[in-house]
Motif scaffolding. Structure first.
Motif, PDB file in Angstrom:
ATOM      1  N   SER A 152      -0.472  -4.541   3.168  1.00  0.00           N
ATOM      2  CA  SER A 152      -2.119  -5.547   3.871  1.00  0.00           C
ATOM      3  C   SER A 152      -1.976  -7.652   3.275  1.00  0.00           C
ATOM      4  O   SER A 152      -2.153  -7.195   2.671  1.00  0.00           O
ATOM      5  CB  SER A 152      -3.603  -5.079   3.134  1.00  0.00           C
ATOM      6  N   THR A 190      -3.534 -10.360   3.843  1.00  0.00           N
ATOM      7  CA  THR A 190      -5.124 -11.541   4.152  1.00  0.00           C
ATOM      8  C   THR A 190      -5.081 -12.519   3.958  1.00  0.00           C
ATOM      9  O   THR A 190      -3.828 -13.419   3.544  1.00  0.00           O
ATOM     10  CB  THR A 190      -5.347 -11.038   2.257  1.00  0.00           C
ATOM     11  N   THR A 233      -7.994  -9.906   6.866  1.00  0.00           N
ATOM     12  CA  THR A 233      -6.557  -9.271   6.031  1.00  0.00           C
ATOM     13  C   THR A 233      -6.445  -7.877   7.566  1.00  0.00           C
ATOM     14  O   THR A 233      -7.062  -7.446   8.426  1.00  0.00           O
ATOM     15  CB  THR A 233      -7.084  -8.003   5.357  1.00  0.00           C
ATOM     16  N   ASN A 234      -4.996  -7.039   7.636  1.00  0.00           N
ATOM     17  CA  ASN A 234      -4.007  -6.587   8.615  1.00  0.00           C
ATOM     18  C   ASN A 234      -3.006  -5.986   8.092  1.00  0.00           C
ATOM     19  O   ASN A 234      -2.597  -7.032   6.572  1.00  0.00           O
ATOM     20  CB  ASN A 234      -3.880  -6.971   9.820  1.00  0.00           C
ATOM     21  N   PRO A 235      -2.794  -5.072   8.320  1.00  0.00           N
ATOM     22  CA  PRO A 235      -1.955  -3.784   8.165  1.00  0.00           C
ATOM     23  C   PRO A 235      -0.555  -5.020   8.105  1.00  0.00           C
ATOM     24  O   PRO A 235      -0.132  -5.618   9.444  1.00  0.00           O
ATOM     25  CB  PRO A 235      -1.434  -3.333   8.850  1.00  0.00           C
ATOM     26  N   THR A 254       0.911  -0.953   0.077  1.00  0.00           N
ATOM     27  CA  THR A 254       0.187   0.314  -0.315  1.00  0.00           C
ATOM     28  C   THR A 254       0.783   1.155  -0.016  1.00  0.00           C
ATOM     29  O   THR A 254       0.367   2.085   0.009  1.00  0.00           O
ATOM     30  CB  THR A 254      -0.932   0.082   0.524  1.00  0.00           C
TER      31      THR A 254
END
Length: 187
Positions: free
Chosen positions: A125, A127, A132-134, A110
């Motif tokens: 990100s 998944t 989904t997490n940073p 990102t």
């Protein structure tokens, strides 16, 4: 005349930007991704295949990337025979990555910031199991190769088995939440 000159400059700038921007496809058969998981009583490691991957560049500067991992390819390399088959099956089960329902994992860059010669700080990100997490990490690029080390907290993706984050009294049966991914990418 000014409008014509402005239009020509914008057209030239757009053409120049599109010539410099390029997408490199990752060679999935030449690239290697190694995972390593840790438990109180030791560790295990193995490989996982990249289903698809791209890196975006503007000139020689990395600007983006996206990867899809084939979770059905989880393979343990530090065991053999029955123990290997058991661990591979367990990692693919719902106790861990639930590959029947979640056959892929995805990483999307990102934000990419140069941080030194050939090095980039990447925010993305990730998944896994539909969650989904940073994630943040450093990626290095050398010619047509890139390397990255990721530390992933499995508890953020509902991978619960043997986790002290979800279960008490595991003692020496505990499996640490963080696992490592080391990728050597060819493109």
């Amino acid at each position: 005349m000014n409008t014509l000159k402005t239009t020509a400059i914008i057209a030239f700038a757009t053409f120049t930007a599109s010539v410099e921007a390029q997408e490199q496809t990752v060679n999935t058969s030449e690239s290697k991704v190694v995972w390593k998981g840790y438990k109180v009583a030791g560790s295990h490691e193995g490989t996982i295949k990249i289903e698809s991957g791209t890196l975006q560049f503007n000139g020689e500067q990395l600007t983006g990337g996206e990867f899809v991992m084939d979770m059905t390819s989880i393979n343990t390399t530090d065991l053999e025979g029955e123990y290997k088959d058991q661990l591979d099956g367990h990692l693919k089960s719902d106790d861990f990555f639930g590959v029947e329902n979640h056959p892929t994992a995805k990483l999307v860059f990102t934000k990419v910031t140069p941080s030194g010669k050939n090095a980039y700080d990447v925010q993305g990100s990730l998944t896994i199991k539909g969650i989904t997490n940073p994630i943040s990490f450093t990626l290095s690029v050398y010619g047509s190769k890139a390397t990255v080390n990721l530390k992933i907290d499995r508890s953020q993706y509902n991978v619960r088995y043997g986790s002290k984050s979800f279960f008490n009294n595991l003692k020496d049966k505990a499996i640490y939440d963080e696992f490592d991914i080391v990728a050597d990418l060819q493109f």
